[in-house]
Design a protein around this motif. Structure first.
Motif, PDB file in Angstrom:
ATOM      1  N   ILE A   1       0.870  -1.169   0.124  1.00 25.58           N
ATOM      2  CA  ILE A   1       0.030   0.047  -0.063  1.00 25.58           C
ATOM      3  C   ILE A   1       1.003   1.255  -0.075  1.00 25.58           C
ATOM      4  N   THR A   2       0.567   2.249  -0.988  1.00 21.54           N
ATOM      5  CA  THR A   2       1.429   3.381  -0.798  1.00 21.54           C
ATOM      6  C   THR A   2       0.648   4.447  -0.553  1.00 21.54           C
ATOM      7  N   LEU A   3      -0.603   4.256  -0.571  1.00 27.45           N
ATOM      8  CA  LEU A   3      -1.487   5.523  -0.035  1.00 27.45           C
ATOM      9  C   LEU A   3      -2.715   4.831   0.455  1.00 27.45           C
ATOM     10  N   LEU A   4      -3.258   5.278   1.648  1.00 27.82           N
ATOM     11  CA  LEU A   4      -4.711   4.945   2.178  1.00 27.82           C
ATOM     12  C   LEU A   4      -5.325   6.116   2.904  1.00 27.82           C
ATOM     13  N   GLN A   5      -6.429   6.488   2.589  1.00 26.07           N
ATOM     14  CA  GLN A   5      -7.147   7.693   3.241  1.00 26.07           C
ATOM     15  C   GLN A   5      -8.326   7.207   3.510  1.00 26.07           C
ATOM     16  N   MET A   6      -8.950   7.643   4.447  1.00 24.91           N
ATOM     17  CA  MET A   6     -10.265   7.240   4.924  1.00 24.91           C
ATOM     18  C   MET A   6     -11.163   8.568   5.283  1.00 24.91           C
TER      19      MET A   6
END
Ligand code: UDP
Length: 258
Positions: free
Chosen positions: A194-199
């Motif tokens: 994973i290189t980006l995870l937003q929530m």
């Protein structure tokens, strides 16, 4: 703005007829722009996105140069006509945030050490927006970087997962994005790093892990489409090049001057 629908899922189908784990349709064209070193036009549902890459090229002003690596710069921009309600041209808090996280999504995959003192400039222009423009922009940018011949560990692929009517759904459309209970854009390498995870919104821990699995299936599908688009572009170019060489080789002596 659209009204909040009473239900997002009826008889297992979403508002646009998709199943919960189905992507919107994606169309990819690589090498759209002549003047960029690499480019990609991507349609994803109602999104229409153009990505252009320039570089590696000398970074100005010079005091921003890094002695040991290239600097990746990423500019995400939404055209003022890309949404229902015209947006003010120029940078906004939202576009600055999206540019930053998108740049960071590429940091683990671009071999910046090969090009000291240079910049690699990525531009993403949203021509038409319909939810998920950051993920669409990252997918297009990934291909534009590959098209520019920038050495990378691999492509990155992006897809959002969300929650509507208490259910997890893949690849949010506009109403789901605006009125859903959660929105989680994820960017991954083909290997699942994973290189980006937003929530945005709320998910329980159990839902979060399931959402991650669902995002992985979405990213895998996107990756396959990206790979096919690259193969199509470069096999066509390769065939044309080979044919040209064949014609040149086959031409009788003296023809070259005619
Ligand atoms: N949007 C809009 N006006 C804006 C910003 C966003 O109409 O100024 C819409 C657009 O369709 C966008 C969606 O809202 O795709 C969701 O925006 P968000 O900030 O969640 O980012 P995105 O999902 O596009 O990555």
């Amino acid at each position: 703005m659209n009204e909040k629908p009473e239900h997002f899922i009826v008889d297992g189908k979403r508002l646009d007829g998709r199943r919960v784990d189905e992507l919107r349709s994606i169309k990819i064209e690589i090498g759209t722009l002549d003047r960029a070193d690499g480019s990609c036009y991507l349609e994803w549902g109602n999104n229409k996105i153009l990505a252009a890459v320039y570089g590696p090229r000398e970074l100005h002003p010079r005091h921003r140069q890094k002695m040991t690596r290239s600097v990746v710069q990423f500019r995400y921009n939404m055209a003022s006509f890309s949404v229902d309600e015209r947006i003010r041209p120029g940078p906004s808090r939202r576009s600055i945030e999206i540019s930053k996280v998108s740049r960071e999504a590429f940091e683990p995959v671009v071999f910046t050490k090969f090009f000291p003192k240079t910049s690699i400039d990525v531009f993403v222009e949203v021509l038409q927006a319909g939810a998920g423009t950051r993920t669409a922009g990252i997918n297009a940018a990934s291909l534009a970087l590959a098209d520019a011949g920038i050495p990378m560990r691999g492509l990155v692929s992006a897809c959002a997962v969300g929650k509507v009517d208490g259910e997890l759904v893949l690849d949010l459309m506009k109403e789901e994005d605006n009125y859903g209970e959660a929105d989680m854009p994820v960017v991954m390498t083909a290997g699942g790093q994973i290189t980006l995870l937003q929530m945005d919104g709320h998910l329980t821990t159990e839902e979060f892990y399931r959402a991650l699995e669902l995002a992985k299936t979405g990213c895998d599908k996107v990756y396959e489409l990206q790979r096919q688009a690259l193969i199509k572009k470069y096999s066509e170019e390769y065939t044309a090049e080979i044919e040209d060489e064949y014609i040149e080789d086959a031409a009788p002596e003296g023809d070259a001057d005619e």
